[in-house]
Structure formats: structure tokens, C-alpha cells
Scaffold this active site. Structure first.
Site, PDB file in Angstrom:
ATOM      1  N   GLY A  71       0.810  -1.221   0.000  1.00 44.32           N
ATOM      2  CA  GLY A  71       0.000   0.000   0.000  1.00 44.32           C
ATOM      3  C   GLY A  71       0.836   1.261   0.000  1.00 44.32           C
TER       4      GLY A  71
ATOM      5  N   LEU B 275       0.525   3.711  -2.143  1.00 39.45           N
ATOM      6  CA  LEU B 275       0.975   3.525  -3.528  1.00 39.45           C
ATOM      7  C   LEU B 275       1.611   4.784  -4.103  1.00 39.45           C
ATOM      8  CD1 LEU B 275      -2.161   1.565  -4.769  1.00 39.45           C
ATOM      9  CD2 LEU B 275      -0.021   0.644  -3.854  1.00 39.45           C
TER      10      LEU B 275
ATOM     11  N   GLY C 164       5.636   4.105  -8.863  1.00 40.59           N
ATOM     12  CA  GLY C 164       6.310   2.823  -9.120  1.00 40.59           C
ATOM     13  C   GLY C 164       5.295   1.684  -9.090  1.00 40.59           C
ATOM     14  N   HIS C 165       4.402   1.683  -8.061  1.00 38.26           N
ATOM     15  CA  HIS C 165       3.365   0.649  -7.995  1.00 38.26           C
ATOM     16  C   HIS C 165       2.418   0.764  -9.190  1.00 38.26           C
ATOM     17  CE1 HIS C 165       4.109   1.203  -3.516  1.00 38.26           C
ATOM     18  NE2 HIS C 165       4.317  -0.091  -3.679  1.00 38.26           N
TER      19      HIS C 165
ATOM     20  N   GLY D 184       8.776  -4.749  -8.647  1.00 34.62           N
ATOM     21  CA  GLY D 184       9.703  -3.715  -9.092  1.00 34.62           C
ATOM     22  C   GLY D 184      11.145  -4.202  -9.045  1.00 34.62           C
TER      23      GLY D 184
ATOM     24  N   VAL E 258      10.928   3.161 -11.102  1.00 33.12           N
ATOM     25  CA  VAL E 258      10.410   4.494 -11.464  1.00 33.12           C
ATOM     26  C   VAL E 258      11.069   5.489 -10.503  1.00 33.12           C
ATOM     27  CG1 VAL E 258       8.346   5.922 -11.695  1.00 33.12           C
ATOM     28  CG2 VAL E 258       8.247   3.493 -12.271  1.00 33.12           C
TER      29      VAL E 258
END
Ligand code: PAF
Length: 294
Positions: free
Chosen positions: A31, A33, A36-37, A147, A176
Site C-alpha cells: 500500500g 501507492l 512505481g506501484h 519492481g 520508477v
């Protein structure tokens, strides 16, 4: 988008999708977020028919002295972001749903889970591997998205999936970054303004290390020394670990003669930051030309 807290109702919904011939993608998260997520979710949406995002701050991957209680949480915002990406299902279980009683069965990887970050955070990767194995068994996905920032975590999950024959394709998605290079992480919000500024040094040091390797350095130590000295220039950032490893299996390298990954862990205030960057050495070809390692 439907949100589930309990395993049987999620499984019932997924059973219907599977019976309709749909492929299922899962994005496991804790969570809070960030982009990247969301990038993982976009990949999952593009590559599978039905996307499940799990949101679970997993207590067993935090040591008693770590930040489980203060790990940032914002369920409402997370759900809004996921609805905006047209996610099919969110699984956000309470702790008792995942751990109704103490486990007697856990997954640990030796040595992969005990080296590098595993040496700094003993037990961490066993907590990660165990909860990811449980989530895989709950969701039954065709593909799972993680990731590359958490490079060792990705390696641990790939190895677990291979060792235990999970019929799941693991997809690694590039890190990211913020515009100044800092790798996105849910923990970044806990950085003070001063530490946030100082934390840029990690991506700058990784870039310098990768550049040096790319321009022909074969020795590990000079690359590490240059990076250490850059990071030491930021008093607010305390280096915890810095390693150059084989990009395939995270094994030690004596000489940089194959694709490697540079892994860094550092503390800024109370926040543990991790980052990584893969680097390709220059290899001389038979004709005296220079080629990039495959
Ligand atoms: O990367 C994370 O957020 C967590 O380690 C994971 C994979 C969701 C397991 O709790």
C-alpha cells in the site's frame, strides 16, 4: 473495482474469471501507492485480463526494531488510485486473515535470503517469501509483477518460484524515479526536507558507478571507492551496504567481466533507503574492437 478482505470471496470471484478463460495478474504491495506501484499495475493491465492488487503491510518481514507500526498507510487514497487504473480486484486483508494462528511453515532461501539486505535485515526475506507464497496460493495468478528497485526481493521470488514449481511467470518492472533520480518508495514521505534532498546522492552514486564500469573499469574496489566517497559527501546519508554482484544470481564477482548489479542500502534519518542499478562492462572483442557484454 471490487475490494475483498477475506480469502473465500476473492477466490470465488477469481474462479469465475478463470472459468471464463481469463488470465490473472497479481501486483503484491504494502500500500501507500506511488508511481512505481502504478507502473506495475499498468504492466499487469496490459498483459493480463484480470488484475488483482494486494495491499497488506506484512508484519513478518519487519524485525521488532523496524518500522512496521509507522509504515505509511492510506487505504482510501490507494483505492482511488487503483480505481483510476481500472483494477478488477483489490485484496486488502486484515492481519488475522493471513495469519489466523502462528505459522509452523515458512519459506526461507539460503544463501540468497541471508546475504546483502538479508544480512542487514535478518529474517526479512523469509517474511517476504512466505507471504508472497501465501498470496500466490490465494490468488493463483498466471503472472506476478514486482519492481526491479527491490532487486534482491525479485531474485528471491524468482528463485522461490523456480525451486517450488509455482506455475507463475514473474515479471520484473524497471524502477520508477523522481525527476531528481530518487527511486520511488512508500518510505520517501517520511524523509525530512533536508534528508530528501541528501537522498539524491544514492542515484547519483549509482550512475557514477555504472558509468565507470561502462567505460571499462574491471576492478570492483575502485568503483565502490568512488561511490563511497560521493555518498560520504552527504552527511545526512549513512551508508549501510554497497555491493557489486552478478546480475543473474547476486553471486560475488572478483572482476567485472559480466553484467552486474550495484546495490546500495543507506539510512537517511530513520528511513532505510535501497536502490540498485545494473551495469554492463565493456569487453574487448577478438578484433580489438570493444563490445558490450550481452
Ligand atoms: O515489496 C513489497 O511491497 C513487499 O515486500 C511485498 C512483495 C508486497 C511482500 O509483502
Amino acid at each position: 473495482m471490487q475490494t475483498f478482505e477475506h480469502i473465500p470471496s476473492l477466490r470465488a470471484a477469481l474462479k469465475e474469471r478463470r472459468q471464463a478463460g481469463e488470465t490473472i495478474g497479481v501486483v503484491p504491495t504494502m500500500g501507500y501507492l506511488h508511481d512505481g506501484h502504478l507502473e506495475l499495475v499498468r504492466r499487469a493491465k496490459a498483459e493480463t485480463d484480470c488484475v488483482v492488487v494486494t495491499i497488506f503491510v506484512n508484519p513478518t518481514q519487519f524485525a521488532p526494531n523496524e518500522d512496521f507500526a509507522s509504515y505509511p498507510r492510506d487505504a482510501e487514497r490507494d483505492l482511488q488510485l487503483l480505481a483510476g487504473l481500472d483494477v478488477d480486484y483489490v485484496f486488502a486483508p486484515p492481519v488475522e486473515e493471513i495469519y489466523p494462528e502462528p505459522l509452523q511453515t515458512t519459506v526461507s532461501l539460503k544463501p540468497l535470503g541471508d546475504i546483502l539486505i538479508g544480512a542487514v535485515r535478518p529474517g526479512h526475506f523469509s517474511g517476504v517469501a512466505t507471504v508472497v507464497a501465501k498470496l500466490f496460493n490465494i490468488v493463483g495468478p498466471d503472472r506476478a509483477y514486482f519492481g526491479e528497485k527491490d532487486f534482491q526481493q525479485l531474485a528471491v521470488i524468482r528463485k522461490m518460484v523456480a525451486d517450488l514449481n509455482f506455475p507463475i511467470e514473474i515479471v520484473g518492472v524497471p524502477t520508477v524515479r523522481e525527476p531528481d533520480g530518487l527511486a520511488m518508495s512508500s518510505r520517501n514521505v517520511r524523509l525530512s526536507a533536508e534528508d530528501r534532498k541528501a537522498a539524491r546522492v544514492l542515484s547519483a552514486a549509482l550512475e557514477a558507478g555504472a558509468r565507470r564500469i561502462g567505460s571499462g573499469e574491471r576492478e570492483v574496489e575502485p568503483v565502490l571507492a568512488e561511490m563511497r566517497s560521493l555518498i560520504a559527501g552527504e552527511a545526512a546519508v549513512r551508508l549501510r551496504s554497497l555491493d557489486i554482484r552478478d546480475a543473474h544470481d547476486l553471486g560475488e564477482v572478483q572482476s567485472i567481466d559480466r553484467p552486474v548489479v550495484i546495490l546500495v542500502t543507506a539510512q537517511a534519518g530513520s528511513v532505510l533507503l535501497i536502490d540498485q542499478r545494473e551495469a554492463m562492462p565493456l569487453l574487448p572483442s577478438a578484433q580489438g574492437r570493444t563490445i558490450l557484454a550481452p
